[in-house]
Design a protein around this motif. Structure first.
Motif, PDB file in Angstrom:
ATOM      1  N   UNK A 167      -1.356  -5.702  14.248  1.00  0.00           N
ATOM      2  CA  UNK A 167      -1.641  -6.269  15.566  1.00  0.00           C
ATOM      3  C   UNK A 167      -3.103  -6.030  15.941  1.00  0.00           C
ATOM      4  N   UNK A 168      -3.627  -4.852  15.601  1.00  0.00           N
ATOM      5  CA  UNK A 168      -5.039  -4.579  15.851  1.00  0.00           C
ATOM      6  C   UNK A 168      -5.912  -5.512  15.022  1.00  0.00           C
ATOM      7  N   UNK A 169      -5.447  -5.820  13.795  1.00  0.00           N
ATOM      8  CA  UNK A 169      -6.185  -6.760  12.959  1.00  0.00           C
ATOM      9  C   UNK A 169      -6.231  -8.159  13.562  1.00  0.00           C
ATOM     10  N   UNK A 170      -5.157  -8.532  14.239  1.00  0.00           N
ATOM     11  CA  UNK A 170      -5.141  -9.821  14.949  1.00  0.00           C
ATOM     12  C   UNK A 170      -6.188  -9.816  16.059  1.00  0.00           C
ATOM     13  N   UNK A 171      -6.219  -8.738  16.832  1.00  0.00           N
ATOM     14  CA  UNK A 171      -7.183  -8.643  17.929  1.00  0.00           C
ATOM     15  C   UNK A 171      -8.620  -8.651  17.422  1.00  0.00           C
ATOM     16  N   UNK A 172      -8.829  -8.096  16.223  1.00  0.00           N
ATOM     17  CA  UNK A 172     -10.179  -8.044  15.646  1.00  0.00           C
ATOM     18  C   UNK A 172     -10.555  -9.327  14.920  1.00  0.00           C
ATOM     19  N   UNK A 173      -9.636 -10.293  14.857  1.00  0.00           N
ATOM     20  CA  UNK A 173      -9.920 -11.547  14.186  1.00  0.00           C
ATOM     21  C   UNK A 173      -9.805 -11.485  12.674  1.00  0.00           C
ATOM     22  N   UNK A 174      -9.195 -10.410  12.128  1.00  0.00           N
ATOM     23  CA  UNK A 174      -9.047 -10.272  10.684  1.00  0.00           C
ATOM     24  C   UNK A 174      -7.691 -10.765  10.189  1.00  0.00           C
ATOM     25  N   UNK A 175      -6.752 -10.976  11.104  1.00  0.00           N
ATOM     26  CA  UNK A 175      -5.415 -11.466  10.783  1.00  0.00           C
ATOM     27  C   UNK A 175      -5.138 -12.656  11.696  1.00  0.00           C
ATOM     28  N   UNK A 176      -4.512 -13.699  11.133  1.00  0.00           N
ATOM     29  CA  UNK A 176      -4.233 -14.900  11.923  1.00  0.00           C
ATOM     30  C   UNK A 176      -3.308 -14.584  13.096  1.00  0.00           C
ATOM     31  N   UNK A 225       7.125  -8.699  10.745  1.00  0.00           N
ATOM     32  CA  UNK A 225       7.515  -9.317   9.477  1.00  0.00           C
ATOM     33  C   UNK A 225       6.513  -8.976   8.377  1.00  0.00           C
ATOM     34  N   UNK A 226       5.238  -8.939   8.725  1.00  0.00           N
ATOM     35  CA  UNK A 226       4.224  -8.583   7.731  1.00  0.00           C
ATOM     36  C   UNK A 226       4.448  -7.158   7.217  1.00  0.00           C
ATOM     37  N   UNK A 227       4.772  -6.239   8.123  1.00  0.00           N
ATOM     38  CA  UNK A 227       5.046  -4.863   7.704  1.00  0.00           C
ATOM     39  C   UNK A 227       6.211  -4.805   6.722  1.00  0.00           C
ATOM     40  N   UNK A 228       7.262  -5.582   6.998  1.00  0.00           N
ATOM     41  CA  UNK A 228       8.410  -5.625   6.084  1.00  0.00           C
ATOM     42  C   UNK A 228       8.004  -6.213   4.737  1.00  0.00           C
ATOM     43  N   UNK A 229       7.162  -7.239   4.756  1.00  0.00           N
ATOM     44  CA  UNK A 229       6.720  -7.877   3.514  1.00  0.00           C
ATOM     45  C   UNK A 229       5.888  -6.924   2.658  1.00  0.00           C
ATOM     46  N   UNK A 230       5.160  -6.035   3.291  1.00  0.00           N
ATOM     47  CA  UNK A 230       4.329  -5.095   2.548  1.00  0.00           C
ATOM     48  C   UNK A 230       5.172  -4.041   1.830  1.00  0.00           C
ATOM     49  N   UNK A 231       6.112  -3.442   2.549  1.00  0.00           N
ATOM     50  CA  UNK A 231       6.861  -2.323   1.979  1.00  0.00           C
ATOM     51  C   UNK A 231       8.104  -2.756   1.199  1.00  0.00           C
ATOM     52  N   UNK A 232       8.650  -3.930   1.528  1.00  0.00           N
ATOM     53  CA  UNK A 232       9.871  -4.377   0.853  1.00  0.00           C
ATOM     54  C   UNK A 232       9.766  -4.429  -0.658  1.00  0.00           C
ATOM     55  N   UNK A 233       8.745  -5.098  -1.227  1.00  0.00           N
ATOM     56  CA  UNK A 233       8.633  -5.154  -2.691  1.00  0.00           C
ATOM     57  C   UNK A 233       8.437  -3.795  -3.332  1.00  0.00           C
ATOM     58  N   UNK A 234       7.717  -2.907  -2.658  1.00  0.00           N
ATOM     59  CA  UNK A 234       7.496  -1.559  -3.199  1.00  0.00           C
ATOM     60  C   UNK A 234       8.824  -0.816  -3.301  1.00  0.00           C
ATOM     61  N   UNK A 235       9.609  -0.871  -2.234  1.00  0.00           N
ATOM     62  CA  UNK A 235      10.902  -0.190  -2.252  1.00  0.00           C
ATOM     63  C   UNK A 235      11.835  -0.828  -3.280  1.00  0.00           C
ATOM     64  N   UNK A 236      11.826  -2.153  -3.384  1.00  0.00           N
ATOM     65  CA  UNK A 236      12.686  -2.861  -4.335  1.00  0.00           C
ATOM     66  C   UNK A 236      12.374  -2.427  -5.762  1.00  0.00           C
ATOM     67  N   UNK A 237      11.091  -2.376  -6.116  1.00  0.00           N
ATOM     68  CA  UNK A 237      10.731  -1.988  -7.489  1.00  0.00           C
ATOM     69  C   UNK A 237      11.083  -0.528  -7.755  1.00  0.00           C
ATOM     70  N   UNK A 264       0.730  -6.710  -4.317  1.00  0.00           N
ATOM     71  CA  UNK A 264       1.545  -7.044  -3.143  1.00  0.00           C
ATOM     72  C   UNK A 264       0.641  -7.308  -1.937  1.00  0.00           C
ATOM     73  N   UNK A 265      -0.319  -6.428  -1.723  1.00  0.00           N
ATOM     74  CA  UNK A 265      -1.211  -6.580  -0.570  1.00  0.00           C
ATOM     75  C   UNK A 265      -2.010  -7.875  -0.661  1.00  0.00           C
ATOM     76  N   UNK A 266      -2.535  -8.192  -1.846  1.00  0.00           N
ATOM     77  CA  UNK A 266      -3.342  -9.401  -1.994  1.00  0.00           C
ATOM     78  C   UNK A 266      -2.525 -10.652  -1.678  1.00  0.00           C
ATOM     79  N   UNK A 267      -1.269 -10.671  -2.111  1.00  0.00           N
ATOM     80  CA  UNK A 267      -0.412 -11.825  -1.821  1.00  0.00           C
ATOM     81  C   UNK A 267      -0.153 -11.945  -0.326  1.00  0.00           C
ATOM     82  N   UNK A 268       0.135 -10.812   0.314  1.00  0.00           N
ATOM     83  CA  UNK A 268       0.416 -10.834   1.762  1.00  0.00           C
ATOM     84  C   UNK A 268      -0.839 -11.259   2.531  1.00  0.00           C
ATOM     85  N   UNK A 269      -1.993 -10.733   2.128  1.00  0.00           N
ATOM     86  CA  UNK A 269      -3.239 -11.079   2.822  1.00  0.00           C
ATOM     87  C   UNK A 269      -3.547 -12.575   2.709  1.00  0.00           C
TER      88      UNK A 269
END
Length: 211
Positions: free
Chosen positions: A156-165, A172-184, A200-205
């Motif tokens: 959310x801070x990244x959104x305010x800083x203009x770094x995240x759309x 949902x983004x937080x879940x997308x980051x940790x979900x694949x790590x936990x799955x593997x 994982x991070x590069x794909x999410x970004x």
């Protein structure tokens, strides 16, 4: 004159202080959690017993039952203690670069999950929460949710800083980051290392950068 009555009273004897019960309880609490971690690593969760924990910690069974209702509850607190999150507080770094901060967090999460001292402990509690809903709820509330909420706040801070759309859902983004790590980690489908975390991070970004 009665000389006995006129005599000044002598100094009162000093009563030695009694044992510090809170300190003793704190030591016993820590000893029980440490013994639980050691026994899970040594014999596995299925062979773990309250009696064994009490013996290894040097306490009586009643001391354990005064604080925990089951060995699953002890295991859960042992996991929290190992992760230094007894108070549930989690704070992510904010260097001003959301990509660098999330990369650091993911890499640290991977390192913690594959650490041999933690792996068996984490797998034991993961198996237990499939049937113990009370422990499962506590795991989410005190361990998983604080991590997800802190990550969500950083996004959310990244959104305010203009770094995240601004259109993305931080939760949902937080879940997308940790979900694949936990799955593997859970299914052992491949190497769990920095390269995987970075991928994982590069794909999410790619999906959340400003359009």
């Amino acid at each position: 004159m009665n000389h006995l009555n006129s005599m000044e009273p002598g100094p009162r004897p000093v009563t030695p202080p009694g044992p510090d019960v809170s300190r003793r309880s704190g030591r016993a609490h820590k000893a029980i959690l440490a013994a639980t971690r050691e026994l899970v690593a040594e014999v596995g969760y299925q062979r773990l017993t309250i009696e064994g924990i009490a013996s290894a910690a040097g306490v009586g069974k009643q001391t354990i039952y005064r604080w925990w209702r089951s060995k699953a509850a002890i295991l859960f607190d042992a996991v929290l203690d190992a992760n230094s999150q007894e108070d549930g507080s989690v704070e992510l770094p904010n260097t001003g670069d959301v990509e660098a901060d999330l990369r650091l967090v993911l890499r640290e999460s991977v390192a913690a999950m594959v650490d041999p001292d933690n792996d068996r402990l984490q797998r034991a509690i993961t198996a237990e929460i499939q049937t113990d809903l009370a422990v499962a709820g506590e795991l989410v509330r005190r361990l998983l949710r604080p991590q997800l909420d802190a990550t969500q706040a950083r996004i959310a801070a990244g959104i305010r800083d203009g770094q995240v759309d601004g259109s993305v859902d931080p939760g949902m983004v937080a879940e997308l980051l940790f979900g694949p790590v936990f799955h593997r980690w859970l299914l052992r489908t491949g190497d769990l290392d920095d390269a995987f975390a970075d991928g994982v991070l590069d794909l999410v970004l790619t999906g959340i950068r400003p359009r």
